[in-house]
Design a protein around this motif. Structure first.
Motif, PDB file in Angstrom:
ATOM      1  N   ASP A  10      36.735  -4.810  -0.761  1.00  0.00           N
ATOM      2  CA  ASP A  10      37.811  -5.643  -0.244  1.00  0.00           C
ATOM      3  C   ASP A  10      38.399  -5.128   1.075  1.00  0.00           C
ATOM      4  OD1 ASP A  10      39.647  -7.657  -0.220  1.00  0.00           O
ATOM      5  OD2 ASP A  10      41.132  -6.515  -1.377  1.00  0.00           O
ATOM      6  N   LYS A  11      38.730  -3.835   1.115  1.00  0.00           N
ATOM      7  CA  LYS A  11      39.429  -3.270   2.268  1.00  0.00           C
ATOM      8  C   LYS A  11      38.601  -2.319   3.124  1.00  0.00           C
ATOM      9  CE  LYS A  11      44.020  -4.384   1.645  1.00  0.00           C
ATOM     10  NZ  LYS A  11      45.035  -3.932   0.687  1.00  0.00           N
ATOM     11  N   ASP A  29      30.186 -16.301  19.636  1.00  0.00           N
ATOM     12  CA  ASP A  29      29.813 -16.332  18.228  1.00  0.00           C
ATOM     13  C   ASP A  29      28.525 -17.137  18.112  1.00  0.00           C
ATOM     14  OD1 ASP A  29      29.491 -16.604  15.515  1.00  0.00           O
ATOM     15  OD2 ASP A  29      31.652 -16.635  15.152  1.00  0.00           O
ATOM     16  N   ALA A  78      37.672  -9.598  13.639  1.00  0.00           N
ATOM     17  CA  ALA A  78      38.834  -8.701  13.583  1.00  0.00           C
ATOM     18  C   ALA A  78      38.675  -7.574  14.613  1.00  0.00           C
ATOM     19  CB  ALA A  78      38.981  -8.123  12.173  1.00  0.00           C
ATOM     20  N   ASP A  90      27.718  -8.846   7.842  1.00  0.00           N
ATOM     21  CA  ASP A  90      27.750 -10.067   7.032  1.00  0.00           C
ATOM     22  C   ASP A  90      28.977 -10.922   7.334  1.00  0.00           C
ATOM     23  OD1 ASP A  90      25.480  -9.180   5.822  1.00  0.00           O
ATOM     24  OD2 ASP A  90      26.534  -8.318   4.099  1.00  0.00           O
ATOM     25  N   LEU A  91      28.997 -12.100   6.741  1.00  0.00           N
ATOM     26  CA  LEU A  91      30.175 -12.976   6.799  1.00  0.00           C
ATOM     27  C   LEU A  91      31.387 -12.211   6.291  1.00  0.00           C
ATOM     28  CD1 LEU A  91      28.768 -16.279   5.257  1.00  0.00           C
ATOM     29  CD2 LEU A  91      29.767 -16.056   7.525  1.00  0.00           C
ATOM     30  N   TRP A 131      26.968 -12.136  15.554  1.00  0.00           N
ATOM     31  CA  TRP A 131      25.638 -12.625  15.152  1.00  0.00           C
ATOM     32  C   TRP A 131      24.608 -12.499  16.285  1.00  0.00           C
ATOM     33  CZ3 TRP A 131      24.995 -13.104  10.132  1.00  0.00           C
ATOM     34  CH2 TRP A 131      26.136 -13.342   9.340  1.00  0.00           C
ATOM     35  N   ASN A 164      41.277   0.268   5.883  1.00  0.00           N
ATOM     36  CA  ASN A 164      42.096  -0.949   5.954  1.00  0.00           C
ATOM     37  C   ASN A 164      42.081  -1.479   7.390  1.00  0.00           C
ATOM     38  OD1 ASN A 164      44.150   0.510   7.471  1.00  0.00           O
ATOM     39  ND2 ASN A 164      44.621   1.516   5.522  1.00  0.00           N
ATOM     40  N   ILE A 165      42.701  -2.614   7.574  1.00  0.00           N
ATOM     41  CA  ILE A 165      42.641  -3.286   8.880  1.00  0.00           C
ATOM     42  C   ILE A 165      43.274  -2.444  10.002  1.00  0.00           C
ATOM     43  CG2 ILE A 165      44.748  -4.666   8.447  1.00  0.00           C
ATOM     44  CD1 ILE A 165      41.772  -6.373   9.865  1.00  0.00           C
TER      45      ILE A 165
HETATM   46  N1  LIG Z   1      39.169  -2.487   6.964  1.00  0.00           N
HETATM   47  C1  LIG Z   1      39.051  -3.738   7.403  1.00  0.00           C
HETATM   48  N2  LIG Z   1      38.562  -3.985   8.637  1.00  0.00           N
HETATM   49  C2  LIG Z   1      38.410  -5.254   9.081  1.00  0.00           C
HETATM   50  N3  LIG Z   1      38.721  -6.369   8.382  1.00  0.00           N
HETATM   51  C3  LIG Z   1      39.223  -6.185   7.157  1.00  0.00           C
HETATM   52  C4  LIG Z   1      39.404  -4.878   6.605  1.00  0.00           C
HETATM   53  N4  LIG Z   1      39.916  -5.008   5.361  1.00  0.00           N
HETATM   54  C5  LIG Z   1      40.047  -6.311   5.150  1.00  0.00           C
HETATM   55  N5  LIG Z   1      39.643  -7.035   6.201  1.00  0.00           N
HETATM   56  C6  LIG Z   1      39.641  -8.510   6.264  1.00  0.00           C
HETATM   57  O1  LIG Z   1      38.304  -8.950   6.313  1.00  0.00           O
HETATM   58  C7  LIG Z   1      38.237 -10.178   7.062  1.00  0.00           C
HETATM   59  C8  LIG Z   1      37.247 -10.050   8.175  1.00  0.00           C
HETATM   60  O2  LIG Z   1      37.091 -11.316   8.728  1.00  0.00           O
HETATM   61  P1  LIG Z   1      36.405 -11.583  10.130  1.00  0.00           P
HETATM   62  O3  LIG Z   1      36.666 -13.001  10.443  1.00  0.00           O
HETATM   63  O4  LIG Z   1      36.813 -10.554  11.112  1.00  0.00           O
HETATM   64  O5  LIG Z   1      34.867 -11.378   9.743  1.00  0.00           O
HETATM   65  P2  LIG Z   1      33.589 -11.774  10.602  1.00  0.00           P
HETATM   66  O6  LIG Z   1      32.638 -10.639  10.476  1.00  0.00           O
HETATM   67  O7  LIG Z   1      33.980 -12.188  11.957  1.00  0.00           O
HETATM   68  O8  LIG Z   1      33.003 -13.018   9.788  1.00  0.00           O
HETATM   69  P3  LIG Z   1      32.137 -14.261  10.299  1.00  0.00           P
HETATM   70  O9  LIG Z   1      30.703 -13.848  10.182  1.00  0.00           O
HETATM   71  O10 LIG Z   1      32.476 -15.348   9.339  1.00  0.00           O
HETATM   72  O11 LIG Z   1      32.519 -14.570  11.704  1.00  0.00           O
HETATM   73  C9  LIG Z   1      39.637 -10.446   7.577  1.00  0.00           C
HETATM   74  O12 LIG Z   1      40.271 -11.355   6.732  1.00  0.00           O
HETATM   75  C10 LIG Z   1      40.301  -9.078   7.512  1.00  0.00           C
HETATM   76  O13 LIG Z   1      41.694  -9.152   7.335  1.00  0.00           O
END
Ligand SMILES: Nc1ncnc2c1ncn2[C@@H]1O[C@H](COP(=O)(O)OP(=O)(O)OP(=O)(O)O)[C@@H](O)[C@H]1O
Ligand SMILES: [Mg+2]
Length: 156
Positions: free
Chosen positions: A147-148, A95, A45, A38-39, A125, A5-6
């Motif tokens: 999801d998590k 980014d 985060a 990936d996206l 990226w 989880n986060i």
């Molecule tokens: N275990 C986890 N660790 C990190 N993020 C999580 C987790 N579980 C759920 N999430 C959710 O996943 C999403 C990650 O989004 P984030 O913007 O950080 O992705 P990103 O890799 O930066 O995407 P992008 O390529 O669009 O920039 C957030 O909404 C976060 O709350």
């Protein structure tokens, strides 16, 4: 490392940062970390948690529309000074999602930014600008399990 989880991602970010800054073998120029995934994998985060642990108080948001954002690092005190030294003065969050090539970065003064030893640079990226990354760059690979859950791998 598996994050369920986060909250666990926050802990993993702290462990990563501590390791990163403890490493005494200093590269020439900035310390650079690429975040691959990936996206929605969690690159932003993870970077936000790193910024938080560095003591950055500003809101760190996804810099997609600005490509690059620069933050001042607070002067470390006490144990933080010993852990981090006072070697890094600025944190950059890049980014590269919208960048078509490295050339666009060069116009932003990229060469000076990566040559500066006071800079700590996190890049989402990094694949899009691989030619603009020095060979000593480090990497975090994030896998979106469900999801998590996220799987984190570090390449020093
Ligand atoms: N275990 C986890 N660790 C990190 N993020 C999580 C987790 N579980 C759920 N999430 C959710 O996943 C999403 C990650 O989004 P984030 O913007 O950080 O992705 P990103 O890799 O930066 O995407 P992008 O390529 O669009 O920039 C957030 O909404 C976060 O709350
Ligand atoms: Mg992002």
């Amino acid at each position: 490392m598996l994050s369920k989880n986060i909250k666990e991602t926050e802990k993993i970010a702290k462990i990563f940062l501590d390791k990163l800054l403890k490493n005494k073998k200093r590269q020439k120029g900035a310390l650079i970390v690429g975040l691959s995934g990936d996206l929605g994998a969690g690159k932003t985060a993870f970077t936000k948690f790193v910024a938080k642990h560095l003591g950055i108080k500003d809101r760190v948001f996804s810099p997609t529309y600005v490509i690059m954002k620069k933050y001042s690092l607070p002067l470390p005190r006490g144990s933080a000074r010993r852990a981090r030294g006072s070697e890094y003065k600025f944190f950059f969050h890049v980014d590269a999602y919208r960048l078509e090539s490295e050339k666009e970065l060069l116009n932003l003064g990229w060469q000076e930014i990566i040559n500066n030893e006071e800079h700590l640079i996190f890049i989402e990226w990094p694949e899009n600008i691989s030619k603009a990354l020095p060979s000593h760059s480090k990497f975090v690979f994030i896998k979106h399990k469900n999801d998590k859950q996220r799987d984190f791998k570090f390449k020093p």
